[in-house]
Design an enzyme around this catalytic site. Structure first.
Site, PDB file in Angstrom:
ATOM      1  N   LYS A   1       4.485 -38.098  12.375  1.00  0.00           N
ATOM      2  CA  LYS A   1       5.330 -39.231  13.113  1.00  0.00           C
ATOM      3  C   LYS A   1       3.618 -40.163  14.478  1.00  0.00           C
ATOM      4  CE  LYS A   1       9.285 -36.862  13.666  1.00  0.00           C
ATOM      5  NZ  LYS A   1      10.830 -36.636  14.075  1.00  0.00           N
TER       6      LYS A   1
ATOM      7  N   GLN B   1      10.772 -33.240  19.793  1.00  0.00           N
ATOM      8  CA  GLN B   1      10.560 -32.652  18.357  1.00  0.00           C
ATOM      9  C   GLN B   1      12.181 -31.510  18.614  1.00  0.00           C
ATOM     10  OE1 GLN B   1       9.444 -33.636  16.045  1.00  0.00           O
ATOM     11  NE2 GLN B   1      10.674 -32.480  14.374  1.00  0.00           N
TER      12      GLN B   1
ATOM     13  N   ASP C   1      14.753 -41.030  20.157  1.00  0.00           N
ATOM     14  CA  ASP C   1      15.656 -40.902  18.663  1.00  0.00           C
ATOM     15  C   ASP C   1      16.920 -40.850  19.181  1.00  0.00           C
ATOM     16  OD1 ASP C   1      14.379 -38.931  17.222  1.00  0.00           O
ATOM     17  OD2 ASP C   1      14.244 -37.262  18.899  1.00  0.00           O
TER      18      ASP C   1
END
Ligand code: NAD
Length: 284
Positions: free
Chosen positions: A52, A96, A119
């Site tokens: 990422k 994460q 997210d």
């Protein structure tokens, strides 16, 4: 024979658009920065974070990783979330997942400022999505919609079936398909006679997390088949939730694994970071 839904190519196109817009914002001195909170030493999570960050670099987005040992307290993590929420240099950030055993993700994800929640998983953003308000969207479901749209697939009015009802993929995807005016059926581990239900689908999205579960008996002739699953293959490589070789001859369009939904998910994280930067800088 099905035409391949090329997530890699579509994602590259989206990344190029993002790079242009990031450059424009930077020219006007607007920061575009993505931060990530990484807890513990799970090698897969570390790899995802590296990927990422590399994606960010390629489109000109700055990125920072905040690393913690697995025994960090929830309190310390909430303190960092609160700091990132108010730091004007940070456009957006995410934690994460999964977190190491003993740490509950929900209080942390809930503490993220919804306008920085790249997210799209905070309860507020999930709620906004379900009642049709604008929000940062979860990356994988949004990636699926973008892939369908940009591949010229009409969604409105279609019989769509989603296998999977997770908060990460299945549920938000069902909401997004509804928003696109599809008729939506959501299946899960307790669905009776699954192949009978999925054979109704003109668009079938599989997010069951079960290696090569879906074979030809699940698929209507001419259906569009989107495989969200990712599983490592013995001896290297990846496979999905769909038995590609078996389904490909009866489908009209199909995503490969790798090169289907995965690159779209990554591109949508960059897209959300840009959106978040726009929100953070609005009025500046
Ligand atoms: P999950 O385990 O949280 O949810 C799986 C869902 O599938 C559940 O709702 C369950 O009820 C349903 N299910 C499980 N077995 C079933 C069965 N036999 N029949 C019908 N339904 C069944 O998983 P998730 O987080 O939603 O992820 C699903 C898959 O997608 C995983 O393989 C994951 O690795 C992959 N994934 C890929 C990406 C990507 O970018 N491509 C992103 C996220 C997740």
């Amino acid at each position: 024979m099905a035409e391949i839904l090329d997530g890699k190519a579509v994602a590259a196109q989206i990344r190029a658009e993002i790079a242009e817009e990031v450059a424009e914002l930077k020219d006007r001195d607007f920061p575009v920065r993505l931060d990530v909170i990484l807890v513990g030493d799970d090698p897969a999570s570390a790899t995802y974070v590296r990927m990422k960050q590399k994606d960010c670099e390629e489109v000109g987005i700055e990125s920072r990783a905040h690393r913690f040992a697995a025994d960090v307290s929830e309190q310390d993590l909430v303190a960092l979330v609160e700091e990132l929420n108010t730091d004007p240099r940070v456009s957006g950030f995410f934690i994460q997942l999964p977190l190491p055993e003993g740490l509950d993700s929900m209080p942390l994800v809930s503490a993220i400022d919804p306008s920085k929640d790249v997210d799209g998983l905070s309860p507020l953003n999930a709620g906004r999505l379900s009642i049709g308000l604008s929000s940062l969207l979860p990356c994988t479901p949004h990636g699926v919609i973008q892939l369908l749209r940009r591949s010229g697939i009409e969604i409105a009015g279609k019989e769509t079936v989603v296998i999977g009802r997770s908060n990460l993929v299945g549920k938000p995807l069902a909401q997004l398909l509804l928003r696109e005016n599809a008729t939506v059926t959501v299946c899960h581990s307790r669905t009776r006679d699954l192949p009978e239900v999925t054979r109704r689908a003109e668009i079938l999205v599989v997010a069951a997390g079960r290696r090569e579960m879906v074979g030809v008996e699940y698929v209507r002739e001419g259906a569009v088949v989107v495989d969200v699953g990712i599983h490592g293959r013995e001896g290297g490589g990846l496979v999905g939730d769909v038995r590609f070789d078996e389904v490909e001859p009866v489908a009209s369009r199909i995503t490969p694994v790798p090169g289907g939904v995965g690159p779209m998910t990554r591109a949508m994280l960059l897209y959300n970071t840009l959106q978040a930067a726009r929100i953070t800088n609005a009025g500046a």
